[in-house]
Write a protein that holds these residues in place. Structure first.
Motif, short mmCIF file in Angstrom:
data_model
loop_
_atom_site.label_atom_id
_atom_site.label_comp_id
_atom_site.label_asym_id
_atom_site.label_seq_id
_atom_site.Cartn_x
_atom_site.Cartn_y
_atom_site.Cartn_z
N VAL A 128 35.40 36.04 22.02
CA VAL A 128 33.96 35.92 22.18
C VAL A 128 33.77 37.05 20.44
O VAL A 128 34.71 37.92 21.01
N GLY A 153 38.91 43.72 26.08
CA GLY A 153 38.42 43.33 26.93
C GLY A 153 39.53 43.04 28.06
O GLY A 153 40.39 42.53 27.79
N CYS A 154 38.58 42.35 29.16
CA CYS A 154 39.22 42.42 30.51
C CYS A 154 40.03 40.62 30.20
O CYS A 154 40.01 39.73 31.20
N CYS A 155 39.05 40.10 29.20
CA CYS A 155 39.69 38.43 29.06
C CYS A 155 40.09 38.37 27.38
O CYS A 155 41.22 37.94 27.20
N CYS A 156 38.95 38.68 26.10
CA CYS A 156 39.80 38.56 24.86
C CYS A 156 40.66 39.01 24.17
O CYS A 156 41.31 39.55 24.05
N CYS A 207 34.31 44.26 26.14
CA CYS A 207 34.17 43.49 26.83
C CYS A 207 32.13 43.29 25.46
O CYS A 207 31.50 44.14 25.76
N LEU A 208 31.51 42.31 25.49
CA LEU A 208 30.77 41.74 24.81
C LEU A 208 29.91 40.70 25.95
O LEU A 208 28.71 40.83 25.96
N GLY A 209 30.41 40.82 27.41
CA GLY A 209 29.77 40.28 28.73
C GLY A 209 30.44 38.81 28.84
O GLY A 209 30.82 37.86 29.89
N PRO A 210 30.35 37.98 28.07
CA PRO A 210 30.57 36.51 28.41
C PRO A 210 31.91 35.96 28.40
O PRO A 210 32.57 34.90 27.47
N CYS A 211 32.84 36.47 29.09
CA CYS A 211 33.61 37.13 29.45
C CYS A 211 34.61 35.24 29.29
O CYS A 211 35.78 34.97 28.98
N CYS A 249 35.02 41.06 20.06
CA CYS A 249 35.99 40.91 21.32
C CYS A 249 37.30 41.41 21.89
O CYS A 249 37.83 40.17 21.17
S1 FES Z 1 36.15 40.06 27.56
FE1 FES Z 1 35.70 39.72 25.76
S2 FES Z 1 33.60 39.33 26.40
FE2 FES Z 1 33.98 39.87 28.72
#
Ligand code: FES
Length: 142
Positions: A79, A32-35, A70-74, A29
């Protein structure tokens, strides 16, 4: 266990395609919104290192590499998910180049062993389960 490294799949236009069937796939990831969002305070994802090591270790035809969203567990950024020989291995907080190298070392060890192995001490604290059908590994902290 493995029925073959390739399979014929007929596309919707009727053309048969000889498709590779790797032993695994590494999902990283990074978009995504975080990683990897350093502007939001998250650690960078060393995408070039992931790609470079994947090439250097000649994994291209064995473990497909996908660097994406995103893979889910942000909340556990950064991740990665390694699918290998029917197992789903999740790792969180992969925030350093040393951990990326440890992840690839572990992947190569499992390829060599022809099956999944317990994570080595450097990685074990970062492994978790994120599917309902998985037994959670023992809880530990890095
Ligand atoms: S942004 Fe990395 S798992 Fe959601």
């Amino acid at each position: 266990m493995h029925a073959g490294r390739r399979t014929i799949v007929v596309r919707s236009d009727g053309r048969p395609v000889n498709v590779a069937r790797p032993r695994g796939q590494l999902f990283v990831c990074a978009t995504g919104c975080c990683c990897g969002r350093t502007a939001d305070g998250f650690a960078a994802v060393p995408t070039e290192l992931y790609h470079h090591e994947w090439e250097r270790r000649r994994l291209r035809d064995v473990v497909h590499l996908t660097i994406g969203g995103c893979l889910g567990p942000c909340a556990l950024a950064n991740v990665v998910l390694l699918l290998l020989d029917g197992q789903a291995l999740w790792f969180h907080s992969i925030d350093s180049e040393a951990l990326v190298l440890a992840l690839y070392d572990h992947t190569e060890a499992m390829l060599e062993a022809s099956g999944c192995l317990p994570a080595p001490p450097a990685l074990a604290p970062y492994q978790f389960s994120a599917f309902a059908w998985q037994a959670p590994p023992a809880v530990s902290a890095p």
